[in-house]
Design a protein around this motif. Sequence first.
Motif, short mmCIF file in Angstrom:
data_model
loop_
_atom_site.label_atom_id
_atom_site.label_comp_id
_atom_site.label_asym_id
_atom_site.label_seq_id
_atom_site.Cartn_x
_atom_site.Cartn_y
_atom_site.Cartn_z
N ALA A 114 0.62 -1.47 0.22
CA ALA A 114 -0.15 -0.20 0.09
C ALA A 114 0.73 2.01 -0.15
O ALA A 114 0.35 1.91 -0.80
N ASN A 115 2.19 1.19 0.67
CA ASN A 115 2.67 2.61 0.93
C ASN A 115 4.48 1.82 1.58
O ASN A 115 4.33 0.79 1.78
N LYS A 116 5.00 2.82 1.96
CA LYS A 116 6.44 2.22 2.43
C LYS A 116 6.71 1.71 3.05
O LYS A 116 7.78 1.12 3.66
N LYS A 117 4.98 2.42 4.33
CA LYS A 117 5.39 1.33 5.65
C LYS A 117 4.71 0.18 5.57
O LYS A 117 4.41 -0.58 6.89
N SER A 118 3.84 -0.68 4.74
CA SER A 118 3.18 -1.79 4.92
C SER A 118 4.85 -2.25 4.91
O SER A 118 5.36 -2.40 3.94
N VAL A 119 3.93 -4.34 5.15
CA VAL A 119 4.75 -4.96 5.43
C VAL A 119 5.29 -5.38 4.18
O VAL A 119 6.02 -6.43 3.74
N ALA A 120 4.02 -5.87 2.71
CA ALA A 120 4.52 -6.37 1.83
C ALA A 120 5.56 -5.44 1.11
O ALA A 120 7.04 -5.64 0.16
N VAL A 147 7.76 -9.56 -8.58
CA VAL A 147 6.39 -8.65 -8.97
C VAL A 147 5.33 -8.41 -8.01
O VAL A 147 5.01 -9.25 -6.98
N HIS A 148 4.89 -7.41 -7.53
CA HIS A 148 3.87 -6.20 -7.12
C HIS A 148 2.61 -6.17 -6.99
O HIS A 148 2.59 -5.82 -8.56
N VAL A 149 1.83 -7.12 -6.79
CA VAL A 149 0.24 -6.65 -7.34
C VAL A 149 -0.79 -6.16 -6.05
O VAL A 149 -0.51 -6.33 -5.27
N LEU A 173 -3.83 3.88 -7.64
CA LEU A 173 -3.17 4.48 -7.83
C LEU A 173 -1.88 3.75 -6.52
O LEU A 173 -0.83 4.51 -6.15
N ARG A 174 -2.09 2.63 -5.89
CA ARG A 174 -1.30 2.03 -4.51
C ARG A 174 0.02 1.96 -6.37
O ARG A 174 1.03 1.46 -5.47
N ALA A 175 -0.06 1.21 -7.40
CA ALA A 175 0.23 0.60 -8.41
C ALA A 175 1.31 1.62 -8.61
O ALA A 175 2.36 1.35 -8.87
N GLU A 176 1.08 3.06 -8.36
CA GLU A 176 1.55 4.26 -9.04
C GLU A 176 3.17 4.26 -7.32
O GLU A 176 4.27 4.50 -8.01
N THR A 177 2.66 4.00 -6.43
CA THR A 177 3.51 3.99 -5.47
C THR A 177 4.06 2.94 -5.44
O THR A 177 5.57 3.39 -5.25
N ALA A 178 4.26 1.60 -5.44
CA ALA A 178 4.82 0.01 -6.45
C ALA A 178 5.74 0.88 -7.18
O ALA A 178 7.31 0.41 -7.31
N PHE A 182 9.63 0.64 -6.47
CA PHE A 182 10.14 -0.28 -6.94
C PHE A 182 9.71 0.00 -8.41
O PHE A 182 9.64 -1.59 -9.35
N PRO A 183 10.91 0.18 -9.12
CA PRO A 183 10.87 0.83 -9.78
C PRO A 183 11.41 0.02 -12.08
O PRO A 183 11.11 -0.48 -12.37
N ALA A 184 12.28 -0.97 -11.15
CA ALA A 184 12.45 -2.51 -11.67
C ALA A 184 11.13 -3.78 -11.20
O ALA A 184 11.98 -4.63 -12.60
N SER A 185 10.23 -3.49 -11.31
CA SER A 185 9.42 -4.29 -11.00
C SER A 185 8.18 -4.28 -11.94
O SER A 185 8.38 -2.73 -12.16
N LEU A 186 7.35 -5.62 -12.16
CA LEU A 186 6.33 -5.08 -12.70
C LEU A 186 5.31 -4.59 -11.64
O LEU A 186 5.45 -5.71 -10.11
N VAL A 187 4.46 -4.67 -11.88
CA VAL A 187 3.44 -4.22 -11.00
C VAL A 187 1.88 -4.58 -11.66
O VAL A 187 1.91 -3.99 -12.88
N PHE A 188 0.89 -4.75 -11.31
CA PHE A 188 -0.57 -5.32 -11.31
C PHE A 188 -1.89 -4.86 -10.75
O PHE A 188 -0.81 -4.76 -8.95
#
Length: 266
Positions: free
Chosen positions: A17-23, A38-40, A45-50, A54-60
């Motif tokens: 969800a954000n930089k403080k998330s466990v994920a 890979v982030h889901v 909005l959360r995808a933009e944060t991810a 993590f600019p090198a990660s795929l985000v879905f």
Amino acid sequence: MDFLGLAGKTVVVFGLANKKSVACAIGRVLVEAGAHVVHVVRSELRAETARKLFPASLVFCCDVEDESNIIAVRDAIAEQVQEPLAGIVHSIAFANYSEGMRPFHETKQQDFLQAVNISCFSFISIANHFKSLLAANGSMVTISISTTRMAAENYGYMAPVKAALESSLCFLSKSFSAFSQVRFNAVCPGLLKTSASAGIPGYVDSYLFAEEATLRKKAVQTKEAADVAAFLLSPRSSGMTGQCLVVDAGMGTNYFDHEIVSKVMR
């Protein structure tokens, strides 16, 4: 040295969800270990944060409340990730506290069932729909809590929901054993300082108490839970399945700490 054996492997992380998330903390540990993450996430909005974190990660995007979305994100990931998934992290929980805390016996059916669907059934559904993408010896890890046997009034009905999540581990491990060696485990941290927990009524007081109750008088850090999750995702934990690893800095053994008792008895 690749101690965890995760370098070059792909892990899907649900729930940032954000930089403080466990994920988010788990994702960072995995990247440090050389894994492809890979982030889901729930929304664009959360995808933009991810993507920023993590600019090198795929985000879905995937709202797991609707099972069809889980199937859709599986197909989308399958199109872009060719190698088998070494692991999947489920760091998702939701409870509707919009009307404030109620006595447990006044829990609304729709709120309880929604919490079960998002916080527990989604883990089962992800396992089912992603089974063809997982490596034969893959690992699935979810995030629970340090104990579901304590009636914390400000946690409401989420403890029974987490108990259901923990119970599902052994059933998933057993059913998957018919065709694979995929493992299912949970990290069960004490109270953490996350944005999600901040939404729980009275959480700050509980957090400060939990910190005093730890043996070291220092709260559990989110990264400490993330480190355990990385271990459970790695081949280093290959002999473990259906387990809940408590990460609470000894809080569960220290309820009769003399300093806490003396403060109460003054």
